[in-house]
Write an enzyme that holds these catalytic residues in place. Structure first.
Site, PDB file in Angstrom:
ATOM      1  CB  THR A 131      -0.907   0.004   1.255  1.00  0.00           C
ATOM      2  OG1 THR A 131      -1.549   1.271   1.367  1.00  0.00           O
ATOM      3  CG2 THR A 131      -0.105  -0.232   2.533  1.00  0.00           C
ATOM      4  CG  ASP A 132      -1.181   5.000  -0.964  1.00  0.00           C
ATOM      5  OD1 ASP A 132      -1.711   4.366  -0.016  1.00  0.00           O
ATOM      6  OD2 ASP A 132      -1.794   5.864  -1.615  1.00  0.00           O
ATOM      7  CD  GLU A 133      -3.429   3.626   4.467  1.00  0.00           C
ATOM      8  OE1 GLU A 133      -3.204   3.460   5.665  1.00  0.00           O
ATOM      9  OE2 GLU A 133      -4.575   3.683   3.981  1.00  0.00           O
ATOM     10  CE1 TYR A 156      -3.446  -2.581   5.704  1.00  0.00           C
ATOM     11  CE2 TYR A 156      -3.297  -0.234   5.195  1.00  0.00           C
ATOM     12  CZ  TYR A 156      -3.355  -1.555   4.774  1.00  0.00           C
ATOM     13  OH  TYR A 156      -3.319  -1.848   3.426  1.00  0.00           O
ATOM     14  CE  LYS A 160       0.011  -4.525   2.995  1.00  0.00           C
ATOM     15  NZ  LYS A 160      -0.375  -5.866   2.453  1.00  0.00           N
TER      16      LYS A 160
HETATM   17  P1  NAD Z   1      -9.718  -7.270   2.077  1.00  0.00           P
HETATM   18  O1  NAD Z   1      -9.751  -6.978   3.531  1.00  0.00           O
HETATM   19  O2  NAD Z   1     -10.899  -6.988   1.238  1.00  0.00           O
HETATM   20  O3  NAD Z   1      -9.335  -8.808   1.839  1.00  0.00           O
HETATM   21  C1  NAD Z   1      -8.353  -9.460   2.578  1.00  0.00           C
HETATM   22  C2  NAD Z   1      -8.504 -10.950   2.349  1.00  0.00           C
HETATM   23  O4  NAD Z   1      -7.482 -11.628   3.085  1.00  0.00           O
HETATM   24  C3  NAD Z   1      -9.847 -11.529   2.812  1.00  0.00           C
HETATM   25  O5  NAD Z   1     -10.381 -12.381   1.827  1.00  0.00           O
HETATM   26  C4  NAD Z   1      -9.495 -12.296   4.072  1.00  0.00           C
HETATM   27  O6  NAD Z   1     -10.347 -13.410   4.297  1.00  0.00           O
HETATM   28  C5  NAD Z   1      -8.069 -12.722   3.768  1.00  0.00           C
HETATM   29  N1  NAD Z   1      -7.300 -12.972   4.999  1.00  0.00           N
HETATM   30  C6  NAD Z   1      -7.207 -12.153   6.074  1.00  0.00           C
HETATM   31  N2  NAD Z   1      -6.454 -12.726   7.021  1.00  0.00           N
HETATM   32  C7  NAD Z   1      -6.046 -13.927   6.530  1.00  0.00           C
HETATM   33  C8  NAD Z   1      -5.243 -14.974   7.048  1.00  0.00           C
HETATM   34  N3  NAD Z   1      -4.714 -14.900   8.281  1.00  0.00           N
HETATM   35  N4  NAD Z   1      -5.027 -16.067   6.283  1.00  0.00           N
HETATM   36  C9  NAD Z   1      -5.561 -16.155   5.040  1.00  0.00           C
HETATM   37  N5  NAD Z   1      -6.350 -15.193   4.506  1.00  0.00           N
HETATM   38  C10 NAD Z   1      -6.593 -14.091   5.245  1.00  0.00           C
HETATM   39  O7  NAD Z   1      -8.436  -6.496   1.523  1.00  0.00           O
HETATM   40  P2  NAD Z   1      -8.218  -5.729   0.136  1.00  0.00           P
HETATM   41  O8  NAD Z   1      -8.729  -4.364   0.273  1.00  0.00           O
HETATM   42  O9  NAD Z   1      -8.674  -6.602  -0.961  1.00  0.00           O
HETATM   43  O10 NAD Z   1      -6.620  -5.656   0.136  1.00  0.00           O
HETATM   44  C11 NAD Z   1      -5.844  -6.727  -0.390  1.00  0.00           C
HETATM   45  C12 NAD Z   1      -4.382  -6.386  -0.269  1.00  0.00           C
HETATM   46  O11 NAD Z   1      -4.104  -5.186  -0.981  1.00  0.00           O
HETATM   47  C13 NAD Z   1      -3.932  -6.110   1.178  1.00  0.00           C
HETATM   48  O12 NAD Z   1      -2.645  -6.653   1.340  1.00  0.00           O
HETATM   49  C14 NAD Z   1      -3.907  -4.595   1.287  1.00  0.00           C
HETATM   50  O13 NAD Z   1      -2.944  -4.179   2.221  1.00  0.00           O
HETATM   51  C15 NAD Z   1      -3.502  -4.213  -0.125  1.00  0.00           C
HETATM   52  N6  NAD Z   1      -3.992  -2.896  -0.597  1.00  0.00           N
HETATM   53  C16 NAD Z   1      -5.305  -2.540  -0.487  1.00  0.00           C
HETATM   54  C17 NAD Z   1      -5.736  -1.316  -1.006  1.00  0.00           C
HETATM   55  C18 NAD Z   1      -7.188  -0.893  -0.937  1.00  0.00           C
HETATM   56  O14 NAD Z   1      -7.508   0.230  -1.315  1.00  0.00           O
HETATM   57  N7  NAD Z   1      -8.108  -1.737  -0.512  1.00  0.00           N
HETATM   58  C19 NAD Z   1      -4.838  -0.459  -1.627  1.00  0.00           C
HETATM   59  C20 NAD Z   1      -3.475  -0.840  -1.700  1.00  0.00           C
HETATM   60  C21 NAD Z   1      -3.078  -2.076  -1.197  1.00  0.00           C
HETATM   61  O1  DAU Z   2      -4.181   4.003   0.424  1.00  0.00           O
HETATM   62  C1  DAU Z   2      -4.398   2.627   0.336  1.00  0.00           C
HETATM   63  C2  DAU Z   2      -5.237   2.163   1.501  1.00  0.00           C
HETATM   64  O2  DAU Z   2      -6.563   2.630   1.268  1.00  0.00           O
HETATM   65  C3  DAU Z   2      -5.233   0.650   1.691  1.00  0.00           C
HETATM   66  O3  DAU Z   2      -3.933   0.216   2.004  1.00  0.00           O
HETATM   67  C4  DAU Z   2      -6.204   0.235   2.801  1.00  0.00           C
HETATM   68  O4  DAU Z   2      -6.260  -1.169   2.889  1.00  0.00           O
HETATM   69  C5  DAU Z   2      -7.577   0.778   2.463  1.00  0.00           C
HETATM   70  O5  DAU Z   2      -8.476   0.476   3.507  1.00  0.00           O
HETATM   71  C6  DAU Z   2      -7.526   2.287   2.230  1.00  0.00           C
HETATM   72  O6  DAU Z   2      -7.243   2.989   3.472  1.00  0.00           O
HETATM   73  P1  DAU Z   2      -7.994   4.351   3.862  1.00  0.00           P
HETATM   74  O7  DAU Z   2      -7.932   4.492   5.327  1.00  0.00           O
HETATM   75  O8  DAU Z   2      -7.528   5.469   3.028  1.00  0.00           O
HETATM   76  O9  DAU Z   2      -9.492   3.967   3.360  1.00  0.00           O
HETATM   77  P2  DAU Z   2     -10.937   4.200   4.050  1.00  0.00           P
HETATM   78  O10 DAU Z   2     -11.941   3.821   3.021  1.00  0.00           O
HETATM   79  O11 DAU Z   2     -11.024   3.556   5.379  1.00  0.00           O
HETATM   80  O12 DAU Z   2     -10.965   5.765   4.253  1.00  0.00           O
HETATM   81  C7  DAU Z   2     -10.823   6.650   3.166  1.00  0.00           C
HETATM   82  C8  DAU Z   2     -10.858   8.058   3.715  1.00  0.00           C
HETATM   83  O13 DAU Z   2     -12.187   8.339   4.192  1.00  0.00           O
HETATM   84  C9  DAU Z   2      -9.950   8.298   4.898  1.00  0.00           C
HETATM   85  O14 DAU Z   2      -9.450   9.624   4.847  1.00  0.00           O
HETATM   86  C10 DAU Z   2     -10.865   8.140   6.118  1.00  0.00           C
HETATM   87  C11 DAU Z   2     -12.193   8.640   5.588  1.00  0.00           C
HETATM   88  N1  DAU Z   2     -13.408   7.996   6.153  1.00  0.00           N
HETATM   89  C12 DAU Z   2     -13.460   6.638   6.208  1.00  0.00           C
HETATM   90  C13 DAU Z   2     -14.577   6.000   6.700  1.00  0.00           C
HETATM   91  C14 DAU Z   2     -14.641   4.485   6.782  1.00  0.00           C
HETATM   92  C15 DAU Z   2     -14.485   8.769   6.563  1.00  0.00           C
HETATM   93  O15 DAU Z   2     -14.438  10.020   6.471  1.00  0.00           O
HETATM   94  N2  DAU Z   2     -15.596   8.148   7.056  1.00  0.00           N
HETATM   95  C16 DAU Z   2     -15.695   6.785   7.160  1.00  0.00           C
HETATM   96  O16 DAU Z   2     -16.738   6.276   7.651  1.00  0.00           O
END
Ligand code: NAD
Ligand code: DAU
Length: 350
Positions: A131-133, A156, A160
């Site tokens: 992730t970019d975080e 988180y 990562k």
């Molecule tokens: P998600 O939470 O939707 O899915 C995570 C999956 O991992 C689920 O299917 C869960 O069952 C599985 N999992 C969790 N713990 C596990 C364990 N102990 N063993 C086996 N499986 C397990 O997550 P996502 O949003 O699809 O993110 C996927 C990956 O991409 C993550 O590594 C996250 O850090 C990264 N990522 C997410 C975003 C985003 O915007 N969502 C952006 C950049 C990177």
């Molecule tokens: O940048 C990549 C990341 O983006 C991933 O690595 C994470 O897995 C993914 O969850 C996401 O993280 P964020 O914290 O940016 O996403 P989230 O959707 O939780 O929140 C987006 C923005 O909105 C953040 O500034 C917090 C705000 N927010 C979030 C929620 C859930 C609100 O204002 N209200 C809300 O209820």
């Protein structure tokens, strides 16, 4: 023939990656390893569950013995690792779970790969999806490049960042073929409604308050999930060993502006008066340690591998809203049960 273990394939991004690989590469064998936590859902993969080159295995990456046995049984050529605890708010409540899954789980996979792939590192690949975080937060300007120093702030992002460091350590120390990508915020279908966009769509539809943290001034760089899956496909196949790529859409939005845009789309789709849904916007207590701004510089990916996002945010957001409105059963299923308790604990006292 290639056998690939994709971890976290039942989650949001993982399901798009699994679908893409199963459909695009019939000659590959795809093993989806997922523990089916609250975020994992096999309904995300209904359309490909019977494909001959697809198999689901339920298991926990924290369980080293199980992972070693899986490597022995499957003899994979590659791992694409997405399994993680992924929600920042949950990491604030329960950091240790993030250390276990994101750090220990990643090191378990690396160790199983190290043992199983000994002497054949040049023929194997470990792709870590990050992730970019990990880069921390930006001020008014600037962008994260692959050279930006790590500076994570939430449990988180710290977990990562730690897992990224371990992956690089296995490249440097053991010569394992590793690749890492760091992506910005994804959106699209099958996104669990604890995250901002699907949560807002769900609440607007239900005429419930739409919680915006702080003043809604925080900025995120949004990318359509299928463009992320396409980038992963390219990087997996084309990246040089030991490299890192940033992935992002050059698409920065202040949270409040994004929510207002969503309200406008939803008003049209639901036949409401213009401005009706925006009345649901409710400012609530800010997230602790809330990063102000993320923005990805994806020049390296564009220049070296020719990747650019395929659709605009306007198109992607509309597609996403259409998908949620057409898939009410999916939304109802994932928001029943545990989600209700989570929602009460997370939002009631904000
Ligand atoms: P998600 O939470 O939707 O899915 C995570 C999956 O991992 C689920 O299917 C869960 O069952 C599985 N999992 C969790 N713990 C596990 C364990 N102990 N063993 C086996 N499986 C397990 O997550 P996502 O949003 O699809 O993110 C996927 C990956 O991409 C993550 O590594 C996250 O850090 C990264 N990522 C997410 C975003 C985003 O915007 N969502 C952006 C950049 C990177
Ligand atoms: O940048 C990549 C990341 O983006 C991933 O690595 C994470 O897995 C993914 O969850 C996401 O993280 P964020 O914290 O940016 O996403 P989230 O959707 O939780 O929140 C987006 C923005 O909105 C953040 O500034 C917090 C705000 N927010 C979030 C929620 C859930 C609100 O204002 N209200 C809300 O209820």
């Amino acid at each position: 023939m290639k056998k690939i273990i994709i971890t976290g394939g039942a989650g949001f991004i993982g399901s798009h990656v699994v679908r893409r690989f199963v459909k695009s590469y019939p000659e590959y064998s795809i093993v989806n390893l997922d523990n089916l936590t609250y975020a994992g859902n096999l309904a995300n993969l209904k359309d490909i569950e019977n494909a001959p080159n697809y198999k689901f295995v339920k298991g926990d990456i924290v369980d080293l013995k199980f992972i070693q046995q899986l490597f022995a049984d499957e003899q994979p050529d590659a791992v694409i690792h997405l399994a993680a605890e992924s929600h920042v708010d949950r990491s604030i409540t329960n950091p240790l779970e993030f250390v276990m899954t994101n750090v220990v789980g990643t090191v378990n996979l690396l160790n199983a790969a190290r043992e199983s792939w000994k002497g054949q590192y040049d023929k194997k690949r470990f792709y870590h999806v990050s992730t970019d975080e990990v880069y921390g937060t930006l001020g008014e300007d600037g962008m994260f490049t692959e050279e930006t120093a790590y500076d994570p702030h939430s449990p988180y992002s710290a977990s990562k960042a730690s897992s990224d460091h371990f992956v690089r350590a296995y490249y440097d120390t053991y010569g394992m073929d590793t690749v890492i990508s760091n992506c910005s915020n994804n959106y699209g279908s099958f996104h669990f409604p604890e995250k901002l966009i699907p949560l807002a769509i769900h609440n607007i539809q239900q005429k419930k308050p739409v919680p915006v943290y702080g003043k809604g001034e925080n900025i995120r760089d949004w990318l359509w999930v299928e463009d992320h899956a396409r980038a992963i496909d390219l990087i997996f196949h084309k990246a040089a060993t030991g490299t890192t790529y940033n992935i992002g859409g050059h698409n920065e939005w202040k949270n409040i502006d994004l929510i207002k845009a969503l309200c406008t789309i939803m008003d049209k789709k639901l036949g409401r008066e213009d401005g009706e849904s925006a009345q649901l916007i409710t400012f609530v207590t800010d997230r602790a340690g809330h990063d102000l701004r993320y923005a990805i510089d994806a020049t390296k990916l564009q220049k070296e591998l020719g990747w650019v996002p395929s659709i605009t945010f306007e198109e992607g957001l509309e597609k996403t809203v259409d998908w949620y409105l057409a898939n009410e059963k999916w939304l109802t299923d994932v928001t029943s049960g545990h989600y209700q308790q989570y929602y009460t604990e997370q939002y009631n006292n904000r």
